[in-house]
Write a protein that holds these residues in place. Structure first.
Motif, PDB file in Angstrom:
ATOM      1  N   THR A  37      17.232 -22.475 -33.051  1.00 33.75           N
ATOM      2  CA  THR A  37      16.899 -22.603 -34.464  1.00 33.75           C
ATOM      3  C   THR A  37      16.955 -21.282 -35.214  1.00 33.75           C
ATOM      4  OG1 THR A  37      14.544 -22.438 -33.939  1.00 33.75           O
ATOM      5  CG2 THR A  37      15.463 -24.638 -34.144  1.00 33.75           C
ATOM      6  N   THR A  74      15.180 -28.141 -43.124  1.00 32.96           N
ATOM      7  CA  THR A  74      15.267 -29.118 -42.037  1.00 32.96           C
ATOM      8  C   THR A  74      15.151 -28.510 -40.641  1.00 32.96           C
ATOM      9  OG1 THR A  74      17.694 -28.981 -42.056  1.00 32.96           O
ATOM     10  CG2 THR A  74      16.663 -30.691 -43.418  1.00 32.96           C
ATOM     11  N   THR A  75      15.599 -27.289 -40.445  1.00 32.41           N
ATOM     12  CA  THR A  75      15.566 -26.691 -39.112  1.00 32.41           C
ATOM     13  C   THR A  75      14.141 -26.532 -38.574  1.00 32.41           C
ATOM     14  OG1 THR A  75      17.663 -25.569 -39.509  1.00 32.41           O
ATOM     15  CG2 THR A  75      16.293 -24.713 -37.738  1.00 32.41           C
ATOM     16  N   VAL A  77      11.464 -28.182 -39.441  1.00 31.57           N
ATOM     17  CA  VAL A  77      10.864 -29.511 -39.290  1.00 31.57           C
ATOM     18  C   VAL A  77      11.372 -30.179 -38.015  1.00 31.57           C
ATOM     19  CG1 VAL A  77      10.709 -31.808 -40.313  1.00 31.57           C
ATOM     20  CG2 VAL A  77      10.485 -29.796 -41.760  1.00 31.57           C
ATOM     21  N   GLY A  78      12.674 -30.112 -37.789  1.00 34.65           N
ATOM     22  CA  GLY A  78      13.244 -30.688 -36.574  1.00 34.65           C
ATOM     23  C   GLY A  78      12.760 -29.978 -35.330  1.00 34.65           C
ATOM     24  N   SER A  79      12.675 -28.666 -35.389  1.00 36.79           N
ATOM     25  CA  SER A  79      12.185 -27.890 -34.252  1.00 36.79           C
ATOM     26  C   SER A  79      10.737 -28.227 -33.930  1.00 36.79           C
ATOM     27  CB  SER A  79      12.325 -26.406 -34.578  1.00 36.79           C
ATOM     28  OG  SER A  79      11.785 -25.617 -33.568  1.00 36.79           O
ATOM     29  N   HIS A  80       9.932 -28.367 -34.951  1.00 39.69           N
ATOM     30  CA  HIS A  80       8.530 -28.728 -34.736  1.00 39.69           C
ATOM     31  C   HIS A  80       8.411 -30.119 -34.109  1.00 39.69           C
ATOM     32  CE1 HIS A  80       4.219 -28.868 -35.391  1.00 39.69           C
ATOM     33  NE2 HIS A  80       4.379 -30.063 -35.931  1.00 39.69           N
ATOM     34  N   ALA A  81       9.225 -31.053 -34.582  1.00 36.32           N
ATOM     35  CA  ALA A  81       9.192 -32.412 -34.024  1.00 36.32           C
ATOM     36  C   ALA A  81       9.608 -32.410 -32.554  1.00 36.32           C
ATOM     37  CB  ALA A  81      10.097 -33.336 -34.829  1.00 36.32           C
ATOM     38  N   ILE A  82      10.634 -31.648 -32.223  1.00 41.26           N
ATOM     39  CA  ILE A  82      11.084 -31.574 -30.834  1.00 41.26           C
ATOM     40  C   ILE A  82      10.012 -30.920 -29.962  1.00 41.26           C
ATOM     41  CG2 ILE A  82      12.746 -30.461 -29.289  1.00 41.26           C
ATOM     42  CD1 ILE A  82      14.814 -30.810 -31.557  1.00 41.26           C
ATOM     43  N   THR A  85       6.983 -33.288 -29.484  1.00 35.33           N
ATOM     44  CA  THR A  85       7.338 -34.377 -28.574  1.00 35.33           C
ATOM     45  C   THR A  85       7.423 -33.879 -27.132  1.00 35.33           C
ATOM     46  OG1 THR A  85       8.555 -35.474 -30.340  1.00 35.33           O
ATOM     47  CG2 THR A  85       9.036 -36.169 -28.088  1.00 35.33           C
TER      48      THR A  85
END
Length: 108
Positions: A37, A74-75, A77-82, A85
């Protein structure tokens, strides 16, 4: 101006290469997530700025700013979600990892 464009393209390419190397070399998903990221985001920003300088029109500059804003929104947010999880699935962490702040916060 061409020298500046070339330097921006080379730096952007180098940062993206370093991010790709980090994806292959880092031991766990959390470090890989960082490599996937941070460096590519900055690398793509430098390459987009170089393209805006090359074409030099206002419409291209506005489009580049919009694309950069989308990438930088978006980067993370996506990194945090990954990362969240991966943590909830209890994926294997690097054996030398000593502090897990998210686990500490969940146990409080």
């Amino acid at each position: 101006m061409e020298i500046v464009i070339i330097i921006l393209l080379l730096l952007g390419s180098l940062l993206m290469l370093l991010g790709a190397i980090g994806l292959v070399r880092f031991p766990d998903i959390f470090m890989r997530m960082h490599a996937g990221t941070k460096a590519p985001s900055l690398g793509s920003m430098l390459m987009l700025i170089a393209s805006a300088l090359y074409f030099g029109t206002l419409s291209i500059f506005i489009e580049v700013l919009i694309i950069i804003a989308i990438i930088f929104i978006t980067t993370p947010v996506g990194s945090h979600a990954i990362g969240t999880t991966a943590h909830r699935l209890k994926l294997k962490k690097w054996e030398r990892m000593k502090i897990d702040d998210l686990e500490r916060d969940e146990n409080m």
